[in-house]
Design a protein around this motif. Structure first.
Motif, PDB file in Angstrom:
ATOM      1  N   LYS A 529       0.829  -1.217   0.000  1.00 46.78           N
ATOM      2  CA  LYS A 529       0.000   0.000   0.000  1.00 46.78           C
ATOM      3  C   LYS A 529       0.866   1.272   0.000  1.00 46.78           C
ATOM      4  O   LYS A 529       0.415   2.330  -0.435  1.00 46.78           O
ATOM      5  CB  LYS A 529      -0.905   0.010   1.230  1.00 46.78           C
ATOM      6  CG  LYS A 529      -2.060  -0.980   1.183  1.00 46.78           C
ATOM      7  CD  LYS A 529      -3.177  -0.457   0.290  1.00 46.78           C
ATOM      8  CE  LYS A 529      -4.410  -1.334   0.380  1.00 46.78           C
ATOM      9  NZ  LYS A 529      -5.490  -0.840  -0.519  1.00 46.78           N
ATOM     10  N   LEU A 530       2.105   1.170   0.484  1.00 43.59           N
ATOM     11  CA  LEU A 530       2.986   2.342   0.492  1.00 43.59           C
ATOM     12  C   LEU A 530       3.389   2.771  -0.918  1.00 43.59           C
ATOM     13  O   LEU A 530       3.697   3.934  -1.165  1.00 43.59           O
ATOM     14  CB  LEU A 530       4.253   2.049   1.302  1.00 43.59           C
ATOM     15  CG  LEU A 530       4.152   2.196   2.823  1.00 43.59           C
ATOM     16  CD1 LEU A 530       5.382   1.598   3.497  1.00 43.59           C
ATOM     17  CD2 LEU A 530       3.997   3.663   3.216  1.00 43.59           C
ATOM     18  N   CYS A 531       3.411   1.797  -1.859  1.00 41.49           N
ATOM     19  CA  CYS A 531       3.808   2.102  -3.249  1.00 41.49           C
ATOM     20  C   CYS A 531       5.211   2.710  -3.295  1.00 41.49           C
ATOM     21  O   CYS A 531       5.437   3.766  -3.905  1.00 41.49           O
ATOM     22  CB  CYS A 531       2.807   3.045  -3.912  1.00 41.49           C
ATOM     23  SG  CYS A 531       1.119   2.419  -3.934  1.00 41.49           S
ATOM     24  N   LEU A 532       6.148   2.061  -2.626  1.00 42.15           N
ATOM     25  CA  LEU A 532       7.519   2.559  -2.572  1.00 42.15           C
ATOM     26  C   LEU A 532       8.193   2.506  -3.939  1.00 42.15           C
ATOM     27  O   LEU A 532       7.833   1.694  -4.797  1.00 42.15           O
ATOM     28  CB  LEU A 532       8.336   1.722  -1.584  1.00 42.15           C
ATOM     29  CG  LEU A 532       7.922   1.813  -0.117  1.00 42.15           C
ATOM     30  CD1 LEU A 532       8.639   0.740   0.696  1.00 42.15           C
ATOM     31  CD2 LEU A 532       8.234   3.201   0.440  1.00 42.15           C
ATOM     32  N   GLN A 533       9.192   3.390  -4.112  1.00 40.03           N
ATOM     33  CA  GLN A 533      10.035   3.365  -5.298  1.00 40.03           C
ATOM     34  C   GLN A 533      11.473   3.090  -4.878  1.00 40.03           C
ATOM     35  O   GLN A 533      11.809   3.143  -3.691  1.00 40.03           O
ATOM     36  CB  GLN A 533       9.927   4.694  -6.052  1.00 40.03           C
ATOM     37  CG  GLN A 533       8.519   4.963  -6.569  1.00 40.03           C
ATOM     38  CD  GLN A 533       8.409   6.293  -7.282  1.00 40.03           C
ATOM     39  OE1 GLN A 533       9.340   7.095  -7.272  1.00 40.03           O
ATOM     40  NE2 GLN A 533       7.264   6.534  -7.908  1.00 40.03           N
ATOM     41  N   ALA A 534      12.339   2.807  -5.870  1.00 36.38           N
ATOM     42  CA  ALA A 534      13.703   2.350  -5.566  1.00 36.38           C
ATOM     43  C   ALA A 534      14.481   3.339  -4.721  1.00 36.38           C
ATOM     44  O   ALA A 534      15.305   2.946  -3.896  1.00 36.38           O
ATOM     45  CB  ALA A 534      14.450   2.053  -6.858  1.00 36.38           C
ATOM     46  N   ASP A 535      14.248   4.640  -4.914  1.00 35.03           N
ATOM     47  CA  ASP A 535      15.034   5.648  -4.199  1.00 35.03           C
ATOM     48  C   ASP A 535      14.201   6.432  -3.186  1.00 35.03           C
ATOM     49  O   ASP A 535      14.513   7.579  -2.868  1.00 35.03           O
ATOM     50  CB  ASP A 535      15.674   6.612  -5.194  1.00 35.03           C
ATOM     51  CG  ASP A 535      14.643   7.312  -6.073  1.00 35.03           C
ATOM     52  OD1 ASP A 535      13.457   6.905  -6.037  1.00 35.03           O
ATOM     53  OD2 ASP A 535      15.023   8.251  -6.799  1.00 35.03           O
ATOM     54  N   SER A 536      13.137   5.820  -2.660  1.00 40.09           N
ATOM     55  CA  SER A 536      12.254   6.506  -1.712  1.00 40.09           C
ATOM     56  C   SER A 536      12.965   6.765  -0.377  1.00 40.09           C
ATOM     57  O   SER A 536      13.961   6.122  -0.034  1.00 40.09           O
ATOM     58  CB  SER A 536      10.997   5.676  -1.456  1.00 40.09           C
ATOM     59  OG  SER A 536      10.218   5.571  -2.620  1.00 40.09           O
ATOM     60  N   VAL A 537      12.413   7.727   0.368  1.00 42.34           N
ATOM     61  CA  VAL A 537      12.842   8.000   1.749  1.00 42.34           C
ATOM     62  C   VAL A 537      11.641   7.675   2.649  1.00 42.34           C
ATOM     63  O   VAL A 537      10.612   8.359   2.592  1.00 42.34           O
ATOM     64  CB  VAL A 537      13.277   9.458   1.929  1.00 42.34           C
ATOM     65  CG1 VAL A 537      13.632   9.734   3.388  1.00 42.34           C
ATOM     66  CG2 VAL A 537      14.474   9.769   1.031  1.00 42.34           C
TER      67      VAL A 537
END
Length: 694
Positions: A529-537
């Motif tokens: 559900k967070l939908c993180l990306q490779a370079d997220s913080v």
């Protein structure tokens, strides 16, 4: 607008035409000879008129073509032509004024301004540091002096005054005449009885080396020239004569030439044309390759050679010519003020290796580009790439790098290097020196989780230098290496693992003790559900055991996770779990949220597993740090659910919310049966602030 008329005949006139063409300004170029037309660059904006004109013909031409300005770029010694051009412009202005006065009286028209006459003078920055130069007021005086000179004479004054120099047979027989390769020049030479072997029909520019070669070839003992400026090859002629120790006879002008410099003419036409013709500074960012001059591209070498000033590290500047101004700068804050102060000329900035490959070139390019776009620098900006150490090493090993992972620990801390190496069969690694190779050996030798002890390392030492070596090393040999120098490594991993594309960790893999933990199924869904990306913080607020932080950090080595936890025993547990999974991209913050979030980088995502009753304050802080943040909140207790419900109704917190309620059940074997046992129900709320109403 009406066209600009250029009376050419010099290098400066041709360069002005090229500048107008580049800016899209239509103009006419008048040349006297066919050769003058040949050397001009063809362009739709440039109309060429060939043939000599007297004063009246010039006047008619100016009026018929409706010229808005006349630029006199004829030779400095063509004084009669210059006087005719000036007189023709004055005559054209008188004629146009009389015609406009008559039309104005009949039609009440506004009179047009006068056609400006602009004299483009030749640059006078000339070399005169040679004692054996003699000046003469005219060609006749020079020719008389040549009667006493012994040996052959190189005449570089053109063909128009050959009759003066050929009047005395004893001088004419020793003349070697350098003229333009035009029919008219050859004809004039033949008419004056200059033999074919004495005619050097060549097109400039002539470098010092070519002048010296002609002096040697024809056994020249005296050179005759005019003081016609740098564009006329004065500096190269004097340098050659000085090197060969022969005298130079110079026909000097009786007066200082009047007019404007090339830059001033461009400034003048800029106002007239409303198009920027000003001289632009040329800035070139150059990748120098490995260090060996043989690795420097020809284009890069030419750029460095022609530079007025060169910036770069001292070891890169050492190989530049002594005559070039050098500055040991490589940071934008050092270089940009120097560029602004100079305003013109050609500046070259040197970078080792390839400008597009882990180079400081990108940041400097962006900084200079911003100055240009803001109007603080009037310049052209260009990048010339070099050869990267990776491509050099790959070639030396007979390997390809299209299927490799490439990273750098040269002056930077790279998180999760162990994990990165474990995911790839082939990795190229840039290092800062032997200490980094030692560290690499320790990482490979001590790894127990990913089986990196079987890796082989191929190290390129001092690539392109005479002491170049290609070493094949085990992890133990990497650790014991001591020779200082430049290294780039290729690591081959025969046991490379596949990367998981989804959360996968089981609860049993975590150290738990007596600290609450987000359970496996809820953890996986929450992370999705967070939908993180490779370079997220990511902020993991109320991290507990750190299960969310660890699971998220393992998805990408470039993702940065800040695990925020107030309980001391939980902080210790988070640290143990991060170390157990070999994750260096988890940053543990021992504090109660939101106080511990003040000094952290702005988050792109946040997971709130525990708020300690400060949910409103935490959300307020997150919104201030990044209004576009995506947040996932897990709620188990009725109190947290009530607080969340109240916040969703609060107009001060306009959000887009996606809420699900889940309850997982797990099978537990009891005797011969598997019975389902329910876990606590959990609310999962994914929300984003509504930026349009903030």
């Amino acid at each position: 607008m009406n066209r600009i008329l250029i009376f050419a005949g010099t290098t400066e006139g041709r360069q002005l035409s090229e500048r107008l063409c580049a800016a899209g300004v239509k103009h006419i170029v008048c040349v006297a000879t066919e050769y003058g037309e040949i050397v001009l660059t063809e362009h739709p904006c440039a109309q060429v008129h060939r043939g000599r004109m007297d004063k009246d013909e010039m006047c008619r031409f100016i009026l018929e073509e409706k010229c808005s300005a006349v630029v006199d770029a004829t030779h400095p010694y063509a004084s009669i032509v210059t006087e005719n051009i000036k007189a023709s412009v004055a005559q054209a202005n008188q004629s146009r004024k009389a015609s406009e006065n008559a039309e104005e009286a009949a039609d009440h028209m506004e009179p047009a301004g006068a056609i400006p006459y602009i004299r483009l003078k030749r640059e006078t920055d000339l070399v005169v540091d040679y004692d054996n130069i003699t000046y003469f007021p005219d060609s006749a005086a020079c020719a008389k002096a040549l009667e006493k000179v012994e040996g052959n004479i190189l005449l570089t004054t053109g063909s128009k005054e050959l009759a003066v120099y050929g009047a005395e047979e004893s001088v004419k027989s020793r003349l070697y005449v350098r003229v333009l390769p035009s029919v008219e020049s050859i004809r004039l030479c033949m008419e004056q009885g200059i033999a074919g072997k004495q005619i050097l029909a060549l097109q400039g520019p002539f470098g010092t080396a070519l002048n010296e070669a002609l002096i040697d070839q024809y056994e020249i003992r005296c050179m005759v020239t005019k003081k016609s400026g740098a564009a006329g090859g004065w500096n190269e002629k004097i340098a050659a004569a000085k090197n060969k120790n022969i005298p130079v006879y110079v026909i000097a002008q009786n007066r200082e030439e009047e007019g404007l410099s090339f830059r001033e003419v461009c400034d003048c036409l800029t106002e007239l044309c409303r198009i920027d013709l000003r001289d632009r500074m040329k800035i070139v960012l150059v990748g120098t390759g490995m260090g060996n001059d043989g690795c420097l591209t020809e284009e890069a070498a030419a750029a460095i050679k022609s530079a007025d000033i060169v910036f770069g590290a001292n070891r890169l500047l050492e190989k530049c010519d002594a005559g070039i101004e050098k500055k040991p700068f490589y940071l934008a804050k050092q270089i940009i003020p120097c560029l602004k102060e100079r305003k013109q000329g050609k500046a070259v900035i040197l970078f080792s290796g390839d400008t597009g490959f882990y180079s400081g070139c990108r940041k400097l390019y962006q900084a200079i580009r911003a100055e240009i776009d803001d109007g603080n620098l009037h310049a052209e900006l260009k990048v010339l790439p070099g050869i990267s150490s990776v491509s050099y090493l790959a070639a030396a090993l007979g390997e390809s790098y299209s299927d490799a992972y490439i990273c750098s620990i040269h002056g930077v801390k790279l998180a999760n290097l162990t994990s990165r190496l474990s995911l790839h069969e082939k990795t190229f690694l840039l290092t800062s020196g032997v200490a980094d190779v030692n560290t690499l050996g320790a990482i490979l030798e001590e790894d127990s989780r990913y089986g990196l002890t079987s890796c082989r390392v191929f190290a390129g030492y001092q690539l392109s230098y005479p002491e170049e070596k290609i070493l094949e090393l085990s992890p133990q040999e990497c650790r014991s290496l001591r020779e200082e120098g430049l290294y780039v490594c290729m690591i081959k991993n025969p046991a490379a693992r596949s990367r998981s594309l989804a959360p996968r960790m089981r609860d049993e893999e975590f150290l738990r003790e007596r600290v609450p933990m987000t359970k496996e199924e809820i953890r996986h869904i929450s992370i999705c559900k967070l939908c993180l990306q490779a370079d997220s913080v990511l902020y993991d607020v109320g991290s507990g055991t750190g299960s969310i932080a660890v699971e998220a950090a393992a998805l990408s080595e470039d993702l940065n996770v800040y695990a925020i936890e107030q309980k001391e025993n939980a902080v210790a547990l988070i640290r143990k779990n991060a170390e157990q999974f070999g994750l260096e991209n988890i940053h543990i913050v021992h504090a109660k949220a939101p106080e511990g979030m003040d000094e952290l980088p702005a988050p792109t995502h946040a997971f709130i597993g525990g708020s300690g009753g400060n949910l409103r304050e935490i959300l307020t802080c997150l919104r201030e740090k990044n209004p576009g943040i995506r947040i996932v909140i897990n709620a188990i207790s009725m109190e947290t659910i009530a607080e969340l419900t109240e916040l969703l109704r609060d107009p001060e917190f306009p959000v887009e919310a996606d809420i699900v309620q889940l309850q997982a059940s797990r099978a537990k074997q009891i005797g011969a049966y598997h019975l389902m046992q329910a876990e606590n129900p959990v609310w999962i709320c994914a929300l984003r602030f509504d930026e349009e109403t903030l």
